[in-house]
Scaffold this motif. Structure first.
Motif, short mmCIF file in Angstrom:
data_model
loop_
_atom_site.label_atom_id
_atom_site.label_comp_id
_atom_site.label_asym_id
_atom_site.label_seq_id
_atom_site.Cartn_x
_atom_site.Cartn_y
_atom_site.Cartn_z
N SER A 47 41.01 32.72 43.48
CA SER A 47 41.17 31.27 43.34
C SER A 47 39.86 30.49 43.38
CB SER A 47 42.17 30.71 44.35
OG SER A 47 41.77 31.00 45.65
N ASN A 48 38.82 31.04 43.96
CA ASN A 48 37.54 30.33 44.01
C ASN A 48 36.50 30.88 43.04
OD1 ASN A 48 38.30 28.41 46.01
ND2 ASN A 48 38.08 30.02 47.56
N HIS A 71 47.83 38.55 32.27
CA HIS A 71 48.65 39.71 31.93
C HIS A 71 49.65 40.03 33.05
CE1 HIS A 71 49.96 43.80 31.18
NE2 HIS A 71 49.41 44.16 32.34
N CYS A 72 49.19 39.99 34.29
CA CYS A 72 50.10 40.27 35.41
C CYS A 72 51.26 39.28 35.41
CB CYS A 72 49.36 40.25 36.74
SG CYS A 72 48.31 41.70 36.98
N ALA A 73 50.98 38.01 35.15
CA ALA A 73 52.07 37.02 35.07
C ALA A 73 53.04 37.39 33.95
CB ALA A 73 51.50 35.62 34.86
N ASP A 74 52.53 37.70 32.78
CA ASP A 74 53.39 38.09 31.64
C ASP A 74 54.20 39.34 31.96
OD1 ASP A 74 52.33 36.01 30.07
OD2 ASP A 74 50.92 37.32 29.03
N SER A 114 45.39 28.87 37.21
CA SER A 114 46.31 28.30 38.21
C SER A 114 47.78 28.47 37.84
CB SER A 114 45.97 26.83 38.47
OG SER A 114 46.12 26.06 37.29
N SER A 115 48.13 28.29 36.57
CA SER A 115 49.53 28.43 36.18
C SER A 115 50.02 29.87 36.33
CB SER A 115 49.77 27.92 34.76
OG SER A 115 48.99 28.66 33.84
N SER A 116 49.16 30.83 36.01
CA SER A 116 49.56 32.24 36.16
C SER A 116 49.70 32.61 37.63
CB SER A 116 48.57 33.16 35.45
OG SER A 116 48.76 33.07 34.05
N ILE A 119 53.03 31.21 38.58
CA ILE A 119 54.09 32.07 38.02
C ILE A 119 54.27 33.30 38.90
CG2 ILE A 119 54.64 33.66 36.12
CD1 ILE A 119 53.43 31.48 34.22
N LEU A 120 53.17 33.95 39.23
CA LEU A 120 53.24 35.16 40.05
C LEU A 120 53.87 34.85 41.41
CD1 LEU A 120 49.86 36.76 39.04
CD2 LEU A 120 52.11 37.82 38.76
N GLU A 121 53.49 33.74 42.00
CA GLU A 121 54.05 33.38 43.30
C GLU A 121 55.57 33.19 43.20
OE1 GLU A 121 53.71 29.81 46.61
OE2 GLU A 121 52.08 30.06 45.15
#
Length: 182
Positions: A47-48, A71-74, A114-116, A119-121
């Motif tokens: 994140s940083n 990719h992990c989010a997808d 940030s959006s991915s 999504i993962l969260e």
């Protein structure tokens, strides 16, 4: 030969997924914990990062850190859906996708991760809730992957996706360790 072995190690820093011959309750519990913790572990690591760091690759001709995250989010969205299909249909045939082409789309190659991460969260929160509710019959449910023409049990796919989390996290660590110098 050594160069080929080195590239294989860079591509698979934790090795290939190997399904145990006998999947124990402890295996399932550990795998679910890995899936549950992945979003926070990833967020704490990336994140940083600067835009420059997000564009570091983990190996020659590999993806950039940002592409690994997207990719992990997808991938995990797709996996979550595949689990739900297997739970609600009789041995469904899942839909494959071309992950390399997805990684080159604008949303898969964007510096804003940030959006991915969100999504993962969200996906992992719901996915973990679902996985923790499984009984023996749920773990035995299956789906067909049309590319391999194989039937997979959900209990082995839990292991595959725990590996997938660790596999791509290792890619990110690798890119950071080498400062993207590939």
């Amino acid at each position: 030969m050594e160069n080929t072995q080195n590239l294989e190690t860079l591509k698979f820093p934790i090795g290939h997924f190997t399904k145990p011959d006998l999947i124990s309750e402890k295996d399932i519990k550990n795998w679910i914990e890995t899936i549950e913790m992945f979003p926070s572990k990833l967020k704490n690591t990336v994140s940083n990062l600067s835009a420059e760091e997000l564009n570091w690759k983990y190996r020659p001709e590999g993806w950039k850190i940002k592409q690994v995250i997207h990719h992990c989010a997808d991938s995990h969205i797709n996996s979550f859906i595949r689990f739900k299909l297997a739970l609600t249909e009789d041995n469904p045939t899942i839909k494959p996708y071309d992950e390399s082409k997805w990684a080159e789309l604008i949303d898969g190659n964007c510096d804003d991760i940030s959006s991915s991460l969100l999504i993962l969260e969200g996906v992992h929160t719901r996915w973990t809730m679902l996985l923790k509710s499984f009984d023996t019959s749920d773990l035995a449910k299956t789906f067909i992957h049309p590319e391999s023409k194989k039937t997979y049990k959900l209990k082995e796919i839990i292991g595959l996706y725990a590996w997938h989390c660790n596999h791509h996290f290792a890619h990110i660590e690798q890119a950071l360790m080498h400062k993207g110098k590939f």
